[in-house]
Scaffold this motif. Structure first.
Motif, PDB file in Angstrom:
ATOM      1  N   ASP A 186     -16.285   2.588   4.206  1.00 15.53           N
ATOM      2  CA  ASP A 186     -17.220   3.096   5.209  1.00 15.53           C
ATOM      3  C   ASP A 186     -16.766   2.914   6.650  1.00 15.53           C
ATOM      4  OD1 ASP A 186     -19.493   4.555   5.646  1.00 15.53           O
ATOM      5  OD2 ASP A 186     -20.867   2.854   5.619  1.00 15.53           O
ATOM      6  N   VAL A 187     -15.425   2.810   6.844  1.00 16.57           N
ATOM      7  CA  VAL A 187     -14.892   2.713   8.206  1.00 16.57           C
ATOM      8  C   VAL A 187     -13.702   3.655   8.397  1.00 16.57           C
ATOM      9  CG1 VAL A 187     -15.672   0.349   8.645  1.00 16.57           C
ATOM     10  CG2 VAL A 187     -13.451   0.728   7.568  1.00 16.57           C
ATOM     11  N   ARG A 188     -13.525   4.563   7.453  1.00 23.02           N
ATOM     12  CA  ARG A 188     -12.454   5.562   7.515  1.00 23.02           C
ATOM     13  C   ARG A 188     -11.063   4.942   7.519  1.00 23.02           C
ATOM     14  NH1 ARG A 188     -14.818  10.163  11.786  1.00 23.02           N
ATOM     15  NH2 ARG A 188     -16.780  10.534  10.640  1.00 23.02           N
ATOM     16  N   PHE A 189     -10.907   3.848   6.807  1.00 27.06           N
ATOM     17  CA  PHE A 189      -9.591   3.219   6.708  1.00 27.06           C
ATOM     18  C   PHE A 189      -8.840   3.872   5.548  1.00 27.06           C
ATOM     19  CE2 PHE A 189      -6.299   0.125   6.089  1.00 27.06           C
ATOM     20  CZ  PHE A 189      -6.091  -0.414   7.360  1.00 27.06           C
ATOM     21  N   PRO A 190      -7.608   4.383   5.782  1.00 31.21           N
ATOM     22  CA  PRO A 190      -6.904   5.135   4.744  1.00 31.21           C
ATOM     23  C   PRO A 190      -6.219   4.259   3.703  1.00 31.21           C
ATOM     24  CG  PRO A 190      -5.590   5.069   6.747  1.00 31.21           C
ATOM     25  CD  PRO A 190      -6.899   4.403   7.077  1.00 31.21           C
ATOM     26  N   VAL A 191      -6.097   4.805   2.505  1.00 30.80           N
ATOM     27  CA  VAL A 191      -5.455   4.108   1.394  1.00 30.80           C
ATOM     28  C   VAL A 191      -3.998   3.778   1.710  1.00 30.80           C
ATOM     29  CG1 VAL A 191      -4.679   4.335  -0.998  1.00 30.80           C
ATOM     30  CG2 VAL A 191      -6.956   5.111  -0.349  1.00 30.80           C
ATOM     31  N   ASP A 192      -3.293   4.707   2.342  1.00 34.25           N
ATOM     32  CA  ASP A 192      -1.852   4.516   2.571  1.00 34.25           C
ATOM     33  C   ASP A 192      -1.553   3.240   3.345  1.00 34.25           C
ATOM     34  OD1 ASP A 192      -1.248   6.769   1.182  1.00 34.25           O
ATOM     35  OD2 ASP A 192      -0.814   8.023   2.939  1.00 34.25           O
ATOM     36  N   ARG A 193      -2.428   2.846   4.262  1.00 34.35           N
ATOM     37  CA  ARG A 193      -2.184   1.642   5.045  1.00 34.35           C
ATOM     38  C   ARG A 193      -2.352   0.382   4.198  1.00 34.35           C
ATOM     39  NH1 ARG A 193      -5.341   2.072  10.657  1.00 34.35           N
ATOM     40  NH2 ARG A 193      -4.473  -0.046  10.846  1.00 34.35           N
ATOM     41  N   VAL A 194      -3.270   0.425   3.248  1.00 38.69           N
ATOM     42  CA  VAL A 194      -3.412  -0.702   2.328  1.00 38.69           C
ATOM     43  C   VAL A 194      -2.196  -0.787   1.418  1.00 38.69           C
ATOM     44  CG1 VAL A 194      -4.780  -1.714   0.472  1.00 38.69           C
ATOM     45  CG2 VAL A 194      -5.925  -0.575   2.388  1.00 38.69           C
ATOM     46  N   LEU A 195      -1.745   0.350   0.899  1.00 40.55           N
ATOM     47  CA  LEU A 195      -0.565   0.363   0.030  1.00 40.55           C
ATOM     48  C   LEU A 195       0.674  -0.124   0.780  1.00 40.55           C
ATOM     49  CD1 LEU A 195      -1.117   3.752  -1.866  1.00 40.55           C
ATOM     50  CD2 LEU A 195      -1.558   1.425  -2.703  1.00 40.55           C
ATOM     51  N   ALA A 196       0.784   0.249   2.057  1.00 43.78           N
ATOM     52  CA  ALA A 196       1.918  -0.227   2.864  1.00 43.78           C
ATOM     53  C   ALA A 196       1.853  -1.739   3.038  1.00 43.78           C
ATOM     54  CB  ALA A 196       1.914   0.469   4.229  1.00 43.78           C
ATOM     55  N   GLY A 197       0.660  -2.282   3.211  1.00 48.87           N
ATOM     56  CA  GLY A 197       0.500  -3.727   3.326  1.00 48.87           C
ATOM     57  C   GLY A 197       0.856  -4.440   2.035  1.00 48.87           C
ATOM     58  N   MET A 198       0.484  -3.854   0.909  1.00 47.85           N
ATOM     59  CA  MET A 198       0.830  -4.433  -0.384  1.00 47.85           C
ATOM     60  C   MET A 198       2.337  -4.467  -0.579  1.00 47.85           C
ATOM     61  SD  MET A 198      -2.148  -2.598  -2.647  1.00 47.85           S
ATOM     62  CE  MET A 198      -1.216  -2.826  -4.158  1.00 47.85           C
ATOM     63  N   GLN A 199       3.003  -3.392  -0.192  1.00 47.21           N
ATOM     64  CA  GLN A 199       4.453  -3.361  -0.326  1.00 47.21           C
ATOM     65  C   GLN A 199       5.112  -4.389   0.585  1.00 47.21           C
ATOM     66  OE1 GLN A 199       6.207  -1.439  -2.617  1.00 47.21           O
ATOM     67  NE2 GLN A 199       7.861  -2.815  -1.984  1.00 47.21           N
ATOM     68  N   ALA A 200       4.574  -4.545   1.786  1.00 49.40           N
ATOM     69  CA  ALA A 200       5.104  -5.549   2.715  1.00 49.40           C
ATOM     70  C   ALA A 200       4.932  -6.950   2.140  1.00 49.40           C
ATOM     71  CB  ALA A 200       4.409  -5.438   4.072  1.00 49.40           C
ATOM     72  N   ALA A 201       3.789  -7.197   1.508  1.00 53.63           N
ATOM     73  CA  ALA A 201       3.547  -8.502   0.897  1.00 53.63           C
ATOM     74  C   ALA A 201       4.506  -8.737  -0.263  1.00 53.63           C
ATOM     75  CB  ALA A 201       2.097  -8.591   0.426  1.00 53.63           C
ATOM     76  N   HIS A 202       4.737  -7.717  -1.058  1.00 46.23           N
ATOM     77  CA  HIS A 202       5.690  -7.844  -2.162  1.00 46.23           C
ATOM     78  C   HIS A 202       7.088  -8.123  -1.626  1.00 46.23           C
ATOM     79  CE1 HIS A 202       7.824  -7.080  -5.881  1.00 46.23           C
ATOM     80  NE2 HIS A 202       8.529  -6.141  -5.275  1.00 46.23           N
ATOM     81  N   ASP A 203       7.501  -7.390  -0.614  1.00 49.31           N
ATOM     82  CA  ASP A 203       8.834  -7.575  -0.037  1.00 49.31           C
ATOM     83  C   ASP A 203       8.996  -8.972   0.574  1.00 49.31           C
ATOM     84  OD1 ASP A 203       9.370  -4.972  -0.770  1.00 49.31           O
ATOM     85  OD2 ASP A 203       9.057  -4.134   1.238  1.00 49.31           O
ATOM     86  N   ALA A 204       7.883  -9.540   1.063  1.00 46.49           N
ATOM     87  CA  ALA A 204       7.931 -10.869   1.673  1.00 46.49           C
ATOM     88  C   ALA A 204       7.943 -11.982   0.632  1.00 46.49           C
ATOM     89  CB  ALA A 204       6.744 -11.054   2.617  1.00 46.49           C
ATOM     90  N   GLY A 205       7.706 -11.637  -0.622  1.00 47.66           N
ATOM     91  CA  GLY A 205       7.721 -12.629  -1.681  1.00 47.66           C
ATOM     92  C   GLY A 205       6.366 -13.230  -2.003  1.00 47.66           C
ATOM     93  N   LEU A 206       5.269 -12.539  -1.633  1.00 44.71           N
ATOM     94  CA  LEU A 206       3.922 -13.040  -1.878  1.00 44.71           C
ATOM     95  C   LEU A 206       3.379 -12.527  -3.216  1.00 44.71           C
ATOM     96  CD1 LEU A 206       2.427 -12.707   1.715  1.00 44.71           C
ATOM     97  CD2 LEU A 206       2.918 -14.822   0.472  1.00 44.71           C
ATOM     98  N   GLY A 207       4.166 -12.657  -4.241  1.00 47.04           N
ATOM     99  CA  GLY A 207       3.756 -12.157  -5.541  1.00 47.04           C
ATOM    100  C   GLY A 207       3.756 -13.247  -6.580  1.00 47.04           C
ATOM    101  N   PRO A 208       3.299 -12.934  -7.805  1.00 45.50           N
ATOM    102  CA  PRO A 208       2.832 -11.612  -8.227  1.00 45.50           C
ATOM    103  C   PRO A 208       1.507 -11.238  -7.561  1.00 45.50           C
ATOM    104  CG  PRO A 208       2.431 -13.226  -9.956  1.00 45.50           C
ATOM    105  CD  PRO A 208       3.236 -13.923  -8.910  1.00 45.50           C
ATOM    106  N   ILE A 209       1.437 -10.027  -7.059  1.00 48.37           N
ATOM    107  CA  ILE A 209       0.268  -9.569  -6.319  1.00 48.37           C
ATOM    108  C   ILE A 209      -0.725  -8.922  -7.276  1.00 48.37           C
ATOM    109  CG2 ILE A 209      -0.546  -7.941  -4.565  1.00 48.37           C
ATOM    110  CD1 ILE A 209       2.212  -8.371  -3.181  1.00 48.37           C
ATOM    111  N   LYS A 210      -1.971  -9.384  -7.204  1.00 42.71           N
ATOM    112  CA  LYS A 210      -3.042  -8.800  -8.005  1.00 42.71           C
ATOM    113  C   LYS A 210      -3.847  -7.826  -7.156  1.00 42.71           C
ATOM    114  CE  LYS A 210      -3.371 -12.801 -11.059  1.00 42.71           C
ATOM    115  NZ  LYS A 210      -4.172 -13.971 -11.498  1.00 42.71           N
TER     116      LYS A 210
END
Length: 373
Positions: A172-196
Motif C-alpha cells: 500500500d505504498v507503491r513499492f515495487p517488487v524489483d527493488r525487494v528482489l534486488a535487496g535479496m540478491q545483495a544480501a545473498h551476495d554479501a553472505g547473509l544466507g541461507p535467506i528465507k
C-alpha cells in the motif's frame, strides 16, 4: 491464557526478586529457563522500532496507521545498551538465537552498531549466538554489506507476491517488487544466507500467487515459506475464512511440482519442510492456525519499548524497561525473566478454534508492528 505475574516495581526492595543461581568462582548466572510445559527459552525476538515504511493490509493498514498515528517517542524505545543487557542475560540462560524485528528494523538508526554488540555475545559454553533479522527488503540493497560486516548471520525477507500490482496493493505504498528482489540478491551476495522468503497468504488477495512464487524460487538459493494469515493484533480485520490452510498450499504446489516431506532442522522450528522430488530445493509452511505448534514453541519476544511477551498472541507483556531504568542489576533482571518464563502457559493457537468469533475479537492482542513477528 497466561497468568501474569507482577514484575517488581522500580522502588521495590531487591529482596522482592529471588536471586539467580550463580557460579561461585565467576559470578556467572547459570541455568536454562523452562516454562510451565517444560518448553525452554531458546529464541529471543527483539522489536527495535514500531515504525515501518510499508502499510501492509494484514499488519499496518493505513486506516489505522495513517499520517496522524502516534508512534513511540525516541526516549520510549529501548536503547542499544538496554537491548544488549537483556540479550546478554537471556543468552546466559539458554537463548542461542536473537532475531531483530519491527516494524521495519532497518529504519532504526545505527542498527549496525546494535548488531555488532549482539554478535559479540557468547553462550555459557563459548559458542557465538546466531543473529538474524526480518525485513521487508526495502533497504537491503544499500545495507546488506554493512549488516554482514557488523556480524549479522542471516536475513529473512517478507515478500507476498511477485506481481507488482498485487504486491503494491498489499504494501500500500507503491513499492515495487524489483527493488525487494534486488535487496535479496545483495544480501545473498554479501553472505547473509541461507535467506528465507516469507509469504503471508490471504484468500482472495494473493492466494493465486502461491504457485508463481514456488516456480520462481525453485532451484534458487532462497527458501520460500508460506505463512497462514493469522489473527495478530486487532486492526487487520482477521476472518477464519480468509485463511488458506497449509495443506491446500502444499497440494497446489505438489500437483505441478512434486513434493515430499522432510524433518525439521532444529527443535522448536515453526515451519514444516517439504522438498522438491527433483532436488530443486525446498519450501516451508507455517501453520499457526490449522496445525498449531505451541507444544514446541521456544520463542520469547521483547516489544519496542521493552516489554517481555511470552506469546505472539499474549494480551499483556511484562515491563523490563522499568526494571532496567530503575537500576536493577543483572541478577535481578535474570530472576525477573526466569519468573515470567517459568509461569508461561501460553497455547493460544491450540485453543483458538474453541473460542467464539466474539471472544477472539474481544481478546486484546498487541499489533504485529509493535511486537514483531
Amino acid at each position: 491464557m497466561t497468568t501474569l505475574l507482577p514484575v517488581r516495581a522500580v522502588d521495590a526492595p531487591a529482596s522482592a526478586v529471588p536471586r539467580a543461581r550463580r557460579l561461585p568462582s565467576t559470578g556467572t548466572t547459570l541455568g536454562a529457563l523452562s516454562d510451565a510445559f517444560s518448553r525452554p527459552m531458546r529464541d529471543l525476538r527483539i522489536s527495535v522500532t514500531d515504525r515501518c515504511n510499508f502499510r501492509c493490509v494484514y499488519c499496518m493498514p493505513k486506516t489505522v496507521f495513517g499520517r496522524d498515528y502516534a508512534f513511540l517517542d525516541r526516549d520510549e524505545l529501548l536503547t542499544f545498551d538496554e537491548i544488549t543487557r537483556i540479550a546478554r542475560v537471556a543468552v546466559a540462560h539458554g537463548v542461542h538465537k536473537l532475531r531483530l524485528t519491527g516494524g521495519e528494523p532497518l529504519l532504526r538508526r545505527g542498527i549496525e552498531e546494535l548488531i555488532e554488540r549482539l554478535a559479540a555475545l557468547r553462550t555459557p559454553d563459548g559458542r557465538p549466538v546466531e543473529i538474524a533479522l526480518t525485513t521487508n527488503g526495502s533497504a537491503l540493497a544499500v545495507k546488506a554489506v554493512s549488516l554482514k560486516a557488523a556480524g549479522l548471520t542471516r536475513v529473512t525477507v517478507s515478500l507476498d507476491s511477485l506481481d507488482d500490482a498485487v504486491f503494491q496493493s498489499m504494501n500500500d505504498v507503491r513499492f515495487p517488487v524489483d527493488r525487494v528482489l534486488a535487496g535479496m540478491q545483495a544480501a545473498h551476495d554479501a553472505g547473509l544466507g541461507p535467506i528465507k522468503v516469507n509469504m503471508v497468504v490471504k484468500r482472495g488477495l494473493n492466494d493465486h500467487e502461491v504457485l508463481p512464487m514456488a516456480r520462481h524460487f525453485k532451484d534458487s538459493p532462497f527458501t520460500l515459506r508460506f505463512i497462514e494469515y493469522m489473527d495478530v493484533g486487532t486492526s487487520n480485520g482477521w476472518r477464519l475464512d480468509e485463511v488458506v490452510p497449509s495443506a491446500e498450499i502444499v497440494g497446489v504446489i505438489g500437483a505441478e511440482l512434486p513434493l515430499e516431506p522432510i524433518g525439521g532442522a532444529a527443535p522448536g522450528e515453526t515451519a514444516a519442510r517439504w522438498r522438491y522430488v527433483d532436488g530443486g530445493g525446498e519450501i516451508g509452511v507455517i501453520s499457526s492456525v490449522t496445525n498449531a505448534f505451541c507444544g514446541t514453541c521456544n520463542r520469547a519476544r521483547i516489544s519496542t519499548e521493552g516489554k517481555l511477551f511470552t506469546c505472539l498472541f499474549a494480551s499483556e507483556g511484562h515491563d523490563l524497561r522499568a526494571l532496567l531504568r530503575g537500576g536493577v542489576d543483572d541478577d535481578g533482571l535474570a530472576a525477573a525473566m526466569a519468573s515470567i518464563w517459568g509461569a508461561r502457559d501460553d497455547r493460544y493457537s491450540e485453543v483458538r478454534a474453541t473460542l467464539t468469533p466474539e471472544l477472539r475479537a474481544s481478546r486484546p492482542k498487541p499489533e504485529m508492528s509493535y511486537l514483531g513477528g
